[in-house]
Write a protein that holds these residues in place. Structure first.
Motif, PDB file in Angstrom:
ATOM      1  N   LEU A 149       0.823  -1.214   0.000  1.00 42.50           N
ATOM      2  CA  LEU A 149       0.000   0.000   0.000  1.00 42.50           C
ATOM      3  C   LEU A 149       0.852   1.257   0.000  1.00 42.50           C
ATOM      4  O   LEU A 149       0.467   2.291  -0.580  1.00 42.50           O
ATOM      5  CB  LEU A 149      -0.945  -0.014   1.208  1.00 42.50           C
ATOM      6  N   GLU A 150       2.009   1.191   0.630  1.00 43.45           N
ATOM      7  CA  GLU A 150       2.931   2.337   0.605  1.00 43.45           C
ATOM      8  C   GLU A 150       3.435   2.586  -0.817  1.00 43.45           C
ATOM      9  O   GLU A 150       3.508   3.730  -1.273  1.00 43.45           O
ATOM     10  CB  GLU A 150       4.114   2.063   1.537  1.00 43.45           C
ATOM     11  N   GLN A 151       3.755   1.484  -1.506  1.00 41.29           N
ATOM     12  CA  GLN A 151       4.175   1.614  -2.908  1.00 41.29           C
ATOM     13  C   GLN A 151       3.044   2.180  -3.766  1.00 41.29           C
ATOM     14  O   GLN A 151       3.270   3.012  -4.654  1.00 41.29           O
ATOM     15  CB  GLN A 151       4.589   0.244  -3.453  1.00 41.29           C
ATOM     16  N   ALA A 152       1.825   1.712  -3.493  1.00 41.20           N
ATOM     17  CA  ALA A 152       0.667   2.180  -4.252  1.00 41.20           C
ATOM     18  C   ALA A 152       0.470   3.681  -4.072  1.00 41.20           C
ATOM     19  O   ALA A 152       0.162   4.407  -5.027  1.00 41.20           O
ATOM     20  CB  ALA A 152      -0.584   1.431  -3.801  1.00 41.20           C
ATOM     21  N   GLU A 153       0.677   4.139  -2.851  1.00 38.95           N
ATOM     22  CA  GLU A 153       0.533   5.578  -2.580  1.00 38.95           C
ATOM     23  C   GLU A 153       1.656   6.372  -3.245  1.00 38.95           C
ATOM     24  O   GLU A 153       1.408   7.430  -3.842  1.00 38.95           O
ATOM     25  CB  GLU A 153       0.544   5.816  -1.066  1.00 38.95           C
ATOM     26  N   ASN A 154       2.869   5.860  -3.159  1.00 38.82           N
ATOM     27  CA  ASN A 154       4.009   6.551  -3.770  1.00 38.82           C
ATOM     28  C   ASN A 154       3.861   6.671  -5.282  1.00 38.82           C
ATOM     29  O   ASN A 154       4.280   7.669  -5.884  1.00 38.82           O
ATOM     30  CB  ASN A 154       5.321   5.820  -3.442  1.00 38.82           C
ATOM     31  N   LYS A 155       3.259   5.646  -5.892  1.00 36.78           N
ATOM     32  CA  LYS A 155       3.088   5.645  -7.343  1.00 36.78           C
ATOM     33  C   LYS A 155       1.767   6.280  -7.771  1.00 36.78           C
ATOM     34  O   LYS A 155       1.440   6.302  -8.964  1.00 36.78           O
ATOM     35  CB  LYS A 155       3.183   4.220  -7.887  1.00 36.78           C
ATOM     36  N   GLU A 156       1.023   6.784  -6.807  1.00 34.95           N
ATOM     37  CA  GLU A 156      -0.239   7.486  -7.065  1.00 34.95           C
ATOM     38  C   GLU A 156      -1.172   6.665  -7.970  1.00 34.95           C
ATOM     39  O   GLU A 156      -1.705   7.164  -8.960  1.00 34.95           O
ATOM     40  CB  GLU A 156       0.033   8.857  -7.691  1.00 34.95           C
ATOM     41  N   ILE A 157      -1.356   5.419  -7.605  1.00 39.20           N
ATOM     42  CA  ILE A 157      -2.173   4.572  -8.469  1.00 39.20           C
ATOM     43  C   ILE A 157      -3.656   4.935  -8.420  1.00 39.20           C
ATOM     44  O   ILE A 157      -4.433   4.457  -9.247  1.00 39.20           O
ATOM     45  CB  ILE A 157      -2.005   3.074  -8.124  1.00 39.20           C
ATOM     46  N   SER A 158      -4.019   5.792  -7.495  1.00 38.76           N
ATOM     47  CA  SER A 158      -5.412   6.252  -7.471  1.00 38.76           C
ATOM     48  C   SER A 158      -5.741   7.043  -8.733  1.00 38.76           C
ATOM     49  O   SER A 158      -6.919   7.244  -9.068  1.00 38.76           O
ATOM     50  CB  SER A 158      -5.668   7.115  -6.238  1.00 38.76           C
ATOM     51  N   GLN A 159      -4.693   7.466  -9.450  1.00 35.99           N
ATOM     52  CA  GLN A 159      -4.887   8.193 -10.706  1.00 35.99           C
ATOM     53  C   GLN A 159      -4.794   7.271 -11.925  1.00 35.99           C
ATOM     54  O   GLN A 159      -4.914   7.722 -13.064  1.00 35.99           O
ATOM     55  CB  GLN A 159      -3.847   9.311 -10.815  1.00 35.99           C
ATOM     56  N   THR A 160      -4.570   5.978 -11.666  1.00 36.77           N
ATOM     57  CA  THR A 160      -4.496   4.998 -12.761  1.00 36.77           C
ATOM     58  C   THR A 160      -5.880   4.414 -13.006  1.00 36.77           C
ATOM     59  O   THR A 160      -6.454   3.756 -12.139  1.00 36.77           O
ATOM     60  CB  THR A 160      -3.516   3.861 -12.420  1.00 36.77           C
ATOM     61  N   LYS A 161      -6.403   4.660 -14.207  1.00 37.13           N
ATOM     62  CA  LYS A 161      -7.756   4.216 -14.553  1.00 37.13           C
ATOM     63  C   LYS A 161      -7.685   2.807 -15.153  1.00 37.13           C
ATOM     64  O   LYS A 161      -6.914   2.571 -16.088  1.00 37.13           O
ATOM     65  CB  LYS A 161      -8.396   5.184 -15.549  1.00 37.13           C
ATOM     66  N   VAL A 162      -8.486   1.904 -14.594  1.00 40.11           N
ATOM     67  CA  VAL A 162      -8.396   0.518 -15.045  1.00 40.11           C
ATOM     68  C   VAL A 162      -9.773  -0.063 -15.353  1.00 40.11           C
ATOM     69  O   VAL A 162     -10.795   0.338 -14.790  1.00 40.11           O
ATOM     70  CB  VAL A 162      -7.707  -0.370 -13.980  1.00 40.11           C
ATOM     71  N   LEU A 163      -9.751  -1.026 -16.259  1.00 41.80           N
ATOM     72  CA  LEU A 163     -10.873  -1.936 -16.459  1.00 41.80           C
ATOM     73  C   LEU A 163     -10.441  -3.238 -15.814  1.00 41.80           C
ATOM     74  O   LEU A 163      -9.314  -3.694 -16.021  1.00 41.80           O
ATOM     75  CB  LEU A 163     -11.148  -2.152 -17.948  1.00 41.80           C
ATOM     76  N   VAL A 164     -11.312  -3.865 -15.038  1.00 40.39           N
ATOM     77  CA  VAL A 164     -10.889  -5.032 -14.268  1.00 40.39           C
ATOM     78  C   VAL A 164     -11.912  -6.158 -14.347  1.00 40.39           C
ATOM     79  O   VAL A 164     -13.122  -5.911 -14.340  1.00 40.39           O
ATOM     80  CB  VAL A 164     -10.609  -4.638 -12.794  1.00 40.39           C
ATOM     81  N   HIS A 165     -11.400  -7.357 -14.451  1.00 42.39           N
ATOM     82  CA  HIS A 165     -12.263  -8.544 -14.430  1.00 42.39           C
ATOM     83  C   HIS A 165     -12.955  -8.637 -13.082  1.00 42.39           C
ATOM     84  O   HIS A 165     -12.384  -8.317 -12.041  1.00 42.39           O
ATOM     85  CB  HIS A 165     -11.413  -9.800 -14.674  1.00 42.39           C
ATOM     86  N   MET A 166     -14.193  -9.107 -13.077  1.00 38.19           N
ATOM     87  CA  MET A 166     -15.014  -9.115 -11.865  1.00 38.19           C
ATOM     88  C   MET A 166     -14.363  -9.872 -10.703  1.00 38.19           C
ATOM     89  O   MET A 166     -14.522  -9.487  -9.546  1.00 38.19           O
ATOM     90  CB  MET A 166     -16.388  -9.709 -12.155  1.00 38.19           C
ATOM     91  N   HIS A 167     -13.619 -10.929 -11.001  1.00 35.83           N
ATOM     92  CA  HIS A 167     -13.032 -11.727  -9.926  1.00 35.83           C
ATOM     93  C   HIS A 167     -11.732 -11.129  -9.373  1.00 35.83           C
ATOM     94  O   HIS A 167     -11.157 -11.673  -8.431  1.00 35.83           O
ATOM     95  CB  HIS A 167     -12.800 -13.158 -10.399  1.00 35.83           C
ATOM     96  N   MET A 168     -11.294 -10.026  -9.968  1.00 38.43           N
ATOM     97  CA  MET A 168     -10.118  -9.318  -9.456  1.00 38.43           C
ATOM     98  C   MET A 168     -10.479  -7.939  -8.905  1.00 38.43           C
ATOM     99  O   MET A 168      -9.622  -7.230  -8.376  1.00 38.43           O
ATOM    100  CB  MET A 168      -9.074  -9.136 -10.571  1.00 38.43           C
ATOM    101  N   ALA A 169     -11.736  -7.590  -9.019  1.00 40.74           N
ATOM    102  CA  ALA A 169     -12.161  -6.227  -8.701  1.00 40.74           C
ATOM    103  C   ALA A 169     -11.933  -5.852  -7.237  1.00 40.74           C
ATOM    104  O   ALA A 169     -11.451  -4.751  -6.931  1.00 40.74           O
ATOM    105  CB  ALA A 169     -13.628  -6.037  -9.070  1.00 40.74           C
ATOM    106  N   ASP A 170     -12.282  -6.727  -6.305  1.00 39.44           N
ATOM    107  CA  ASP A 170     -12.124  -6.403  -4.879  1.00 39.44           C
ATOM    108  C   ASP A 170     -10.658  -6.155  -4.530  1.00 39.44           C
ATOM    109  O   ASP A 170     -10.331  -5.205  -3.813  1.00 39.44           O
ATOM    110  CB  ASP A 170     -12.682  -7.538  -4.009  1.00 39.44           C
ATOM    111  N   PHE A 171      -9.787  -7.013  -5.021  1.00 35.47           N
ATOM    112  CA  PHE A 171      -8.346  -6.862  -4.752  1.00 35.47           C
ATOM    113  C   PHE A 171      -7.828  -5.554  -5.337  1.00 35.47           C
ATOM    114  O   PHE A 171      -7.120  -4.791  -4.670  1.00 35.47           O
ATOM    115  CB  PHE A 171      -7.583  -8.044  -5.339  1.00 35.47           C
TER     116      PHE A 171
END
Length: 262
Positions: free
Chosen positions: A159-181
């Motif tokens: 989660l620290e890496q995710a914050e550092n890389k600002e992935i909240s700005q990464t727009k994704v399409l995701v398969h339903m079985h991976m969506a929660d993760f």
């Protein structure tokens, strides 16, 4: 009178000797008490996913019914030896959607008291909750807590890496079985696909959302056409651990590595 006393004394000494000898013989012939290897828990799990969750909760080695090599384990067709394994197990762990497990349990009068149904979702909250469910049933809470501490440290790093890389700005399409993760990591999910086969119209519609990344499901990939039409990168994550995964933490970190977060 003295003779009678002497004879009585001799008789008493002989009796005492026989008693001591008998007791001594009994003790020396008694085999030493050994630890019973059957004290170890016998746990059988439906798939590699439920098995590694159970191992995290108990620290025990867990036998798996569906072969780990299968791309989609729930479709496994069981063998007679699988029935025996379930019958002889102390505990049976399953998720509930495995058709082969339903057939085994219903057709062979398996004791419901020894079955534990868990939810298989690879988010931090769910994995912690489900390992606790198993640990409470099997009396392995200390082992589960040790695992939970390790997993907490790993997830904090991701989660620290995710914050550092600002992935909240990464727009994704995701398969339903991976969506929660994927959502738990902080990605911006434009839309979830995979509930049904994608039509050409739906593929075009999803492509026009201009995603930065397509996160697909290794076990049932459906995002290939979307990636081709939209021209963006596509990755596949796993829910069911493969032969290379020795723990559920390894599976989570492998998925995080694919996403550039570990």
């Amino acid at each position: 009178m003295k003779l009678k006393k002497s004879l009585l004394l001799v008789v008493l000494l002989l009796i005492s000797s026989l008693i001591v000898f008998g007791c001594t013989k009994s003790v020396t012939n008694t085999p030493a008490v050994q630890e019973n290897p059957s004290d170890q828990l016998s746990i059988v799990a439906s798939t590699s996913w439920t098995a590694l969750i159970a191992e995290a909760a108990t620290g025990e080695s867990v036998d798996v019914i569906a072969p780990v090599e299968l791309r989609h384990p729930p479709e496994y067709d069981f063998k007679p030896s699988d029935i025996v394994a379930v019958q002889e197990a102390d505990w049976v762990i399953l998720a509930g959607y495995e058709g082969f497990m339903k057939k085994i349990l219903e057709s062979n009068s398996i004791d419901e008291e020894k079955t534990i149904q868990i939810r298989t979702t690879n988010t931090y909250d769910h994995l912690v909750a489900q390992t606790r469910v198993i640990a409470e049933k099997l009396g392995t809470l200390e082992i589960q807590q040790s695992w939970e501490n390790e997993f907490t440290n790993v997830m904090n790093s991701i989660l620290e890496q995710a914050e550092n890389k600002e992935i909240s700005q990464t727009k994704v399409l995701v398969h339903m079985h991976m969506a929660d993760f994927v959502r738990s990591l902080g990605f911006e999910v434009l839309e979830v696909y995979g509930a049904e086969e994608l039509s050409p119209a739906k593929i075009g519609e999803l492509s026009k959302l201009n995603p930065d990344l397509i996160i697909d499901n290794y076990h049932n990939p459906q995002g290939i056409a979307i990636a081709e039409v939209s021209g963006v990168a596509r990755v596949e994550l796993r829910n069911f651990p493969g032969p290379q995964h020795k723990s559920i933490i390894e599976l989570v970190t492998d998925n995080a590595t694919i996403l550039g977060l570990y």
